[in-house]
Motif scaffolding. Structure first.
Motif, PDB file in Angstrom:
ATOM      1  N   ARG A   4       0.764  -1.359  -0.004  1.00 50.62           N
ATOM      2  CA  ARG A   4      -0.022   0.056   0.075  1.00 50.62           C
ATOM      3  C   ARG A   4       0.859   1.246   0.139  1.00 50.62           C
ATOM      4  O   ARG A   4       0.515   2.282  -0.935  1.00 50.62           O
ATOM      5  CB  ARG A   4      -0.947  -0.028   1.234  1.00 50.62           C
ATOM      6  CG  ARG A   4      -2.248  -1.006   0.938  1.00 50.62           C
ATOM      7  CD  ARG A   4      -3.047  -0.841   2.208  1.00 50.62           C
ATOM      8  NE  ARG A   4      -4.302  -1.288   1.928  1.00 50.62           N
ATOM      9  CZ  ARG A   4      -5.157  -0.929   1.396  1.00 50.62           C
ATOM     10  NH1 ARG A   4      -5.181   0.418   0.805  1.00 50.62           N
ATOM     11  NH2 ARG A   4      -6.425  -1.378   1.318  1.00 50.62           N
ATOM     12  N   LEU A   7       2.579   1.820  -3.605  1.00 50.90           N
ATOM     13  CA  LEU A   7       1.428   2.387  -4.451  1.00 50.90           C
ATOM     14  C   LEU A   7       1.040   3.546  -4.189  1.00 50.90           C
ATOM     15  O   LEU A   7       0.098   4.317  -4.930  1.00 50.90           O
ATOM     16  CB  LEU A   7       0.263   1.362  -4.744  1.00 50.90           C
ATOM     17  CG  LEU A   7       0.905   0.093  -5.274  1.00 50.90           C
ATOM     18  CD1 LEU A   7      -0.501  -1.156  -5.242  1.00 50.90           C
ATOM     19  CD2 LEU A   7       1.362   0.013  -7.003  1.00 50.90           C
ATOM     20  N   MET A   9      -1.274   4.191  -1.806  1.00 50.32           N
ATOM     21  CA  MET A   9      -2.626   4.200  -1.401  1.00 50.32           C
ATOM     22  C   MET A   9      -2.767   4.617   0.142  1.00 50.32           C
ATOM     23  O   MET A   9      -2.033   4.616   0.914  1.00 50.32           O
ATOM     24  CB  MET A   9      -3.071   2.838  -1.270  1.00 50.32           C
ATOM     25  CG  MET A   9      -3.002   2.292  -2.880  1.00 50.32           C
ATOM     26  SD  MET A   9      -3.389   0.344  -3.035  1.00 50.32           S
ATOM     27  CE  MET A   9      -5.141   0.601  -2.645  1.00 50.32           C
ATOM     28  N   GLN A  10      -4.001   4.931   0.538  1.00 49.36           N
ATOM     29  CA  GLN A  10      -4.225   5.321   1.762  1.00 49.36           C
ATOM     30  C   GLN A  10      -4.400   3.997   2.773  1.00 49.36           C
ATOM     31  O   GLN A  10      -4.804   3.128   2.458  1.00 49.36           O
ATOM     32  CB  GLN A  10      -5.738   5.986   1.789  1.00 49.36           C
ATOM     33  CG  GLN A  10      -5.968   7.250   1.173  1.00 49.36           C
ATOM     34  CD  GLN A  10      -5.191   8.487   1.787  1.00 49.36           C
ATOM     35  OE1 GLN A  10      -5.295   8.355   3.220  1.00 49.36           O
ATOM     36  NE2 GLN A  10      -4.630   9.654   1.137  1.00 49.36           N
TER      37      GLN A  10
END
Length: 74
Positions: A4, A7, A9-10
Protein backbone atom coordinates in the motif's frame (compact mmCIF):
# COMPACT_ATOMS: atom_id res chain seq x y z
CA UNK A 1 7.47 -1.09 3.32
CA UNK A 2 4.21 -2.71 2.43
CA UNK A 3 2.49 -2.73 -0.95
CA UNK A 4 0.00 0.00 0.00
CA UNK A 5 2.83 2.42 0.83
CA UNK A 6 4.66 1.57 -2.38
CA UNK A 7 1.54 2.27 -4.45
CA UNK A 8 0.77 5.46 -2.54
CA UNK A 9 -2.59 4.22 -1.29
CA UNK A 10 -4.38 5.39 1.84
CA UNK A 11 -4.03 3.14 4.89
CA UNK A 12 -7.03 0.96 5.75
CA UNK A 13 -9.17 2.54 8.48
CA UNK A 14 -11.25 0.61 10.95
CA UNK A 15 -14.92 1.61 10.87
CA UNK A 16 -15.87 3.90 13.76
CA UNK A 17 -18.43 2.84 16.35
CA UNK A 18 -21.68 4.73 16.86
CA UNK A 19 -20.29 6.37 20.01
CA UNK A 20 -17.19 7.61 18.19
CA UNK A 21 -19.33 9.06 15.42
CA UNK A 22 -21.58 10.84 17.94
CA UNK A 23 -18.56 12.22 19.82
CA UNK A 24 -16.97 13.51 16.61
CA UNK A 25 -20.25 15.14 15.56
CA UNK A 26 -20.66 16.82 18.96
CA UNK A 27 -17.08 18.10 18.93
CA UNK A 28 -17.53 19.47 15.41
CA UNK A 29 -20.77 21.25 16.38
CA UNK A 30 -19.18 22.79 19.47
CA UNK A 31 -16.19 23.94 17.42
CA UNK A 32 -18.46 25.51 14.81
CA UNK A 33 -20.31 27.33 17.61
CA UNK A 34 -17.02 28.98 18.57
CA UNK A 35 -15.85 26.96 21.56
CA UNK A 36 -12.09 26.60 21.97
CA UNK A 37 -10.33 23.24 22.30
CA UNK A 38 -10.11 23.63 26.07
CA UNK A 39 -13.84 24.46 26.34
CA UNK A 40 -14.72 21.38 24.27
CA UNK A 41 -12.48 19.25 26.50
CA UNK A 42 -14.19 20.60 29.64
CA UNK A 43 -17.66 20.00 28.19
CA UNK A 44 -16.78 16.43 27.20
CA UNK A 45 -15.34 15.82 30.69
CA UNK A 46 -18.60 16.97 32.26
CA UNK A 47 -20.71 14.87 29.87
CA UNK A 48 -18.60 11.82 30.69
CA UNK A 49 -19.01 12.35 34.44
CA UNK A 50 -22.79 12.69 34.03
CA UNK A 51 -22.94 9.52 31.94
CA UNK A 52 -20.92 7.54 34.46
CA UNK A 53 -23.19 8.67 37.31
CA UNK A 54 -26.55 8.31 35.58
CA UNK A 55 -28.31 7.15 38.74
CA UNK A 56 -27.61 10.47 40.47
CA UNK A 57 -29.07 12.51 37.57
CA UNK A 58 -32.58 11.18 36.89
CA UNK A 59 -33.60 14.43 35.19
CA UNK A 60 -30.93 13.94 32.48
CA UNK A 61 -31.45 10.24 31.83
CA UNK A 62 -34.97 8.85 31.39
CA UNK A 63 -35.72 5.60 33.25
CA UNK A 64 -35.48 3.50 30.09
CA UNK A 65 -31.87 4.65 29.54
CA UNK A 66 -30.60 4.03 33.07
CA UNK A 67 -29.31 0.71 34.32
CA UNK A 68 -31.84 -1.15 36.39
CA UNK A 69 -31.46 -1.10 40.16
CA UNK A 70 -31.39 -4.66 41.33
CA UNK A 71 -31.91 -6.01 44.84
CA UNK A 72 -30.85 -9.42 45.97
CA UNK A 73 -33.63 -11.13 47.84
CA UNK A 74 -32.70 -13.73 50.41
Amino acid sequence: MNLRELLGMQPVREPMSEHELLARRLIRQLTLLGYSAYDVWEIMNQVESYALAAQEHPDLFPPNQRPQKTRLTT
